[in-house]
Design a protein around this motif. Structure first.
Motif, PDB file in Angstrom:
ATOM      1  N   UNK A 109      15.517 -45.997   6.241  1.00 21.70           N
ATOM      2  CA  UNK A 109      15.413 -47.058   5.586  1.00 21.70           C
ATOM      3  C   UNK A 109      14.091 -47.745   6.152  1.00 21.70           C
ATOM      4  N   UNK A 110      13.300 -47.173   6.906  1.00 23.79           N
ATOM      5  CA  UNK A 110      12.105 -47.645   7.387  1.00 23.79           C
ATOM      6  C   UNK A 110      11.032 -47.506   6.313  1.00 23.79           C
ATOM      7  N   UNK A 111      10.110 -48.418   5.981  1.00 26.46           N
ATOM      8  CA  UNK A 111       9.040 -48.684   4.947  1.00 26.46           C
ATOM      9  C   UNK A 111       7.547 -48.333   5.592  1.00 26.46           C
ATOM     10  N   UNK A 112       6.934 -47.489   5.016  1.00 27.00           N
ATOM     11  CA  UNK A 112       5.699 -47.149   5.374  1.00 27.00           C
ATOM     12  C   UNK A 112       4.577 -47.110   4.457  1.00 27.00           C
ATOM     13  N   UNK A 113       3.311 -47.228   4.546  1.00 27.55           N
ATOM     14  CA  UNK A 113       2.278 -47.173   3.506  1.00 27.55           C
ATOM     15  C   UNK A 113       2.441 -45.932   3.243  1.00 27.55           C
ATOM     16  N   UNK A 114       2.110 -45.056   1.881  1.00 27.19           N
ATOM     17  CA  UNK A 114       2.285 -43.875   1.553  1.00 27.19           C
ATOM     18  C   UNK A 114       1.186 -43.026   2.280  1.00 27.19           C
ATOM     19  N   UNK A 115       0.049 -43.396   2.112  1.00 30.67           N
ATOM     20  CA  UNK A 115      -0.974 -42.756   2.631  1.00 30.67           C
ATOM     21  C   UNK A 115      -0.963 -42.423   3.964  1.00 30.67           C
ATOM     22  N   UNK A 116      -0.524 -43.415   4.722  1.00 30.93           N
ATOM     23  CA  UNK A 116      -0.332 -43.400   6.151  1.00 30.93           C
ATOM     24  C   UNK A 116       0.968 -42.520   6.818  1.00 30.93           C
ATOM     25  N   UNK A 117       1.890 -42.617   6.009  1.00 26.36           N
ATOM     26  CA  UNK A 117       3.005 -41.670   6.567  1.00 26.36           C
ATOM     27  C   UNK A 117       2.945 -40.319   6.052  1.00 26.36           C
ATOM     28  N   UNK A 118       2.061 -39.935   4.969  1.00 25.88           N
ATOM     29  CA  UNK A 118       1.755 -38.558   4.645  1.00 25.88           C
ATOM     30  C   UNK A 118       0.821 -38.102   5.529  1.00 25.88           C
TER      31      UNK A 118
END
Length: 164
Positions: A109-118
């Motif tokens: 349920x935690x939201x991240x910026x796609x590029x950052x979490x990748x």
């Protein structure tokens, strides 16, 4: 490449907002000279005549005092949209603290910026940086609700496009 496009788009949007904000500011400044004249006219028109005891107002007087306050509030509110403040936390990545561009949500349920979490998954390990639960790239789902909320916020607060 997506990040570079986003940055250029954000710069352009910020410049558009800055131009519109300057124009609104000039218009608001020119109108601020009208406020005292409007206040004086309302007072002269609606305050009680000498036949009423001093300091007492009838319903019309009270109504027009409220109109004066509403007039002041309108001018205050008109300038508030252009004053930068903090972007709400729910619109920002938990890692970078920057406003979202391409938000994704994890199974926890935690939201991240796609590029950052990748980047985190590739360089640090295959786990959620906040919950420490195992996480794979395939489990990330676009968070469309947050993306729409960010866009609505940016439409209303163009100053938030400015990247540090």
């Amino acid at each position: 490449m997506v990040d570079e496009i986003w940055q250029e788009l954000a710069k352009a949007k910020y410049m558009l907002w800055e131009h519109a904000s300057s124009k609104r500011s000039w218009e608001l400044q020119s109108l601020k000279y009208v406020i005292p004249a409007c206040e004086t006219a309302l007072r002269e028109k609606h305050f009680l005549d000498d036949s009423q005891p001093e300091g007492f107002l009838d319903e019309a007087g009270i109504s027009h005092m409220k109109q004066l306050e509403v007039l002041r509030q309108v001018f205050r509110k008109a300038g508030e949209a252009d004053i930068p403040c903090e972007v709400p936390d729910y619109l920002c990545c938990k890692i970078t603290l920057d406003i979202f561009c391409d938000p994704v949500i994890t199974p926890s349920g935690v939201t991240y910026e796609r590029a950052v979490i990748l980047d985190h998954l590739q360089k640090v390990g295959k786990f959620d940086p906040i919950t420490r639960e195992p996480l794979d790239q395939s489990q990330l789902v676009p968070n469309l609700a947050i993306k729409e909320a960010v866009q609505a916020y940016l439409d209303k607060h163009g100053w938030a496009y400015k990247l540090d």
